[in-house]
Scaffold this motif. Structure first.
Motif, short mmCIF file in Angstrom:
data_model
loop_
_atom_site.label_atom_id
_atom_site.label_comp_id
_atom_site.label_asym_id
_atom_site.label_seq_id
_atom_site.Cartn_x
_atom_site.Cartn_y
_atom_site.Cartn_z
N SER A 1 0.84 -1.19 0.00
CA SER A 1 0.00 0.00 0.00
C SER A 1 0.87 1.24 0.00
O SER A 1 2.01 1.20 0.46
N PRO A 2 0.33 2.37 -0.49
CA PRO A 2 1.10 3.61 -0.43
C PRO A 2 1.46 3.95 1.02
O PRO A 2 0.77 3.53 1.95
N GLU A 3 2.52 4.71 1.21
CA GLU A 3 2.99 5.04 2.56
C GLU A 3 1.92 5.71 3.40
O GLU A 3 1.88 5.56 4.61
N SER A 4 1.03 6.47 2.76
CA SER A 4 0.00 7.19 3.51
C SER A 4 -1.17 6.29 3.91
O SER A 4 -2.05 6.71 4.65
N ASP A 5 -1.18 5.05 3.45
CA ASP A 5 -2.27 4.12 3.72
C ASP A 5 -1.70 2.87 4.37
O ASP A 5 -0.97 2.12 3.73
N THR A 6 -2.02 2.63 5.63
CA THR A 6 -1.45 1.47 6.34
C THR A 6 -2.31 0.21 6.21
O THR A 6 -1.95 -0.83 6.74
N SER A 7 -3.43 0.29 5.51
CA SER A 7 -4.29 -0.89 5.38
C SER A 7 -3.67 -1.91 4.43
O SER A 7 -2.83 -1.58 3.59
N LEU A 8 -4.10 -3.15 4.57
CA LEU A 8 -3.60 -4.25 3.75
C LEU A 8 -4.20 -4.15 2.34
O LEU A 8 -5.42 -4.04 2.19
N LEU A 9 -3.37 -4.20 1.33
CA LEU A 9 -3.83 -4.18 -0.05
C LEU A 9 -4.33 -5.58 -0.42
O LEU A 9 -3.59 -6.56 -0.30
#
Length: 124
Positions: free
Chosen positions: A38-46
């Protein structure tokens, strides 16, 4: 392009992960996960759909190198639906991203996820 590599038990963090793959390297699960993609700004699991073909996985995935052998194998020519050659486009993206980060092909090939320790260490 060579055929995709065959997996061994050493390629998986747990045996249960390997047992979820079939003889034909087809996921048995409904979803696939891309930890750390995931992008650095998004900590959720892709997450992605396990039914995606390798071209679709490459389109969604930050870690292109793992699916590129299959993209080259199955999408190495002009694709009418894609309106271009997916393998060439994704290879260019992978090469550009690697060069921007100062990584060699062997850096990518030799990378392994950090091993996690389990449980508490016994006190002496």
């Amino acid at each position: 392009m060579n055929a995709p590599p065959k997996y061994t038990s050493a390629d998986f963090l747990k045996n249960s992960y390997r047992s979820n793959r079939g003889k034909l390297d087809v996921p048995a699960e409904r979803f696939i996960s891309y930890p750390g993609a995931s992008p650095e700004s998004d900590t959720s699991l892709l997450l992605g759909w396990a039914g995606w073909n390798h071209r679709d996985q490459a389109d969604a995935l930050a870690g292109l190198r793992g699916v590129m052998p299959w993209v080259h194998q199955w999408y190495g020519g002009h694709d009418e639906e894609w309106d271009g050659n997916p393998a060439e486009e994704f290879q260019t993206d992978l090469d550009n991203g690697r060069m921007e980060r100062g990584l060699s092909e062997s850096d990518l090939a030799n990378w392994r996820p950090e091993k996690k320790t389990r449980g508490n260490k016994k006190s002496a």
